[in-house]
Design an enzyme around this catalytic site. Sequence first.
Site, short mmCIF file in Angstrom:
data_model
loop_
_atom_site.label_atom_id
_atom_site.label_comp_id
_atom_site.label_asym_id
_atom_site.label_seq_id
_atom_site.Cartn_x
_atom_site.Cartn_y
_atom_site.Cartn_z
N CYS A 1 0.84 -1.20 0.00
CA CYS A 1 0.00 0.00 0.00
C CYS A 1 0.88 1.25 0.00
O CYS A 1 2.00 1.23 0.50
CB CYS A 1 -0.91 0.00 1.23
SG CYS A 1 -2.26 -1.19 1.09
N CYS B 1 -3.66 0.34 -3.17
CA CYS B 1 -4.31 0.61 -1.88
C CYS B 1 -3.61 1.75 -1.15
O CYS B 1 -2.46 2.07 -1.46
CB CYS B 1 -4.36 -0.65 -1.01
SG CYS B 1 -2.79 -1.52 -0.86
#
Length: 300
Positions: free
Chosen positions: A122, A204
């Site tokens: 992420c 993400c």
Amino acid sequence: MANYEFSQVSGDRPCCRLSRKAQICLGVGLVLLIASVVIAVIFLWPRAPLVWKGNPTTKHFPEIFLGRCLVYTQILRPEMRDQDCKKILSTFKGAFVSKNPCNITREDYEPLVQLVTQTIPCDKTLFWSKSKHLAHEYTRVQGKMFTLEDTLLGYIADDLMWCGDPSTSDMNYDSCPHWSENCPDNPVSVFWKVISQKFAEAACGVVQVMLNGSLSEPFYRNSTFGSVEVFNLDPNKVHKLQAWVMHNIEADSSNSCSGSSINELKLIVQKRNMTFACQDNYRPVRFVQCVKNPEHASCS
Ligand SMILES: *[C@@H]1O[C@H](CO)[C@@H](O)[C@H](O)[C@H]1NC(C)=O
Ligand SMILES: *[C@@H]1O[C@H](CO)[C@@H](O)[C@H](O)[C@H]1NC(C)=O
Ligand SMILES: *[C@@H]1O[C@H](CO)[C@@H](O)[C@H](O)[C@H]1NC(C)=O
Ligand SMILES: *[C@@H]1O[C@H](CO)[C@@H](O)[C@H](O)[C@H]1NC(C)=O
């Protein structure tokens, strides 16, 4: 001796001493032979491959593919050392060889994307549009961020050309479809569409995009970023899109973040329930530009 034989034959029907059964067999055999020759000519005659206006498959494609795959999996990212590069190559080729290169589907590449899975952490995804070179220079120095070409499949395929042909199971080393030939579903375009969509779907946290502030439209709707990636971000996983609008160091900076092109992007992102932020000439990337232009005022 000869006379004897001749007289014996002539007493029979002309021709030979073959029984009627054998004659039928011979006749049928002959017909079958001719038929199979005709069939062989029709199906095995080397048909000429289709001719296109674009560059052909990159020379030494399989060697480059395997070489890049091995460099990536064995040296750059040894955590992926168990990937089978030969299998990746054969699965990749399976998507488009022996097919009309204007008729490739996303499903054709599905076995490939199933085979090669890679997790990007992420906050580490960097998209780019019209700023590929700078984006790659930046991720290379920065070390922890990934553009699509820093993932295995993107790394392997970057700047390569490939297509197949219905008449052969080899790749077409003579020509491939050109963008002007109204052939949007060609093997190269479909490949990049598929893997950029997967790349965006998997992103993400905070994701970044590097845009080109020296163009009148830093956010270009028809680019891969503007047509595929931004619409495949998952708002449940991505809470913020951070744009870095980089101007050429010579041309220097108008304020693009407040322009109408970036505003269009902002509206799309907000409508999809993500936060949008924009920064002109993001400093760490500016430093990379300054390496080649250390004397410039904006570098001191
Ligand atoms: C394109 O592919 C589809 C499915 O693979 C097939 O049904 C269709 O006939 C093909 N069209 C051409 C022009 O080859
Ligand atoms: C912006 O686009 C121009 C024209 O394509 C190009 O010359 C320039 O290098 C690009 N700038 C960046 C930062 O990529
Ligand atoms: C963008 O794509 C649309 C639809 O594919 C097309 O009609 C339009 O001409 C394209 N715009 C540019 C500037 O290429
Ligand atoms: C955005 O969030 C609102 C309120 O939570 C919701 O009604 C809407 O469907 C969401 N839109 C999208 C595109 O997810």
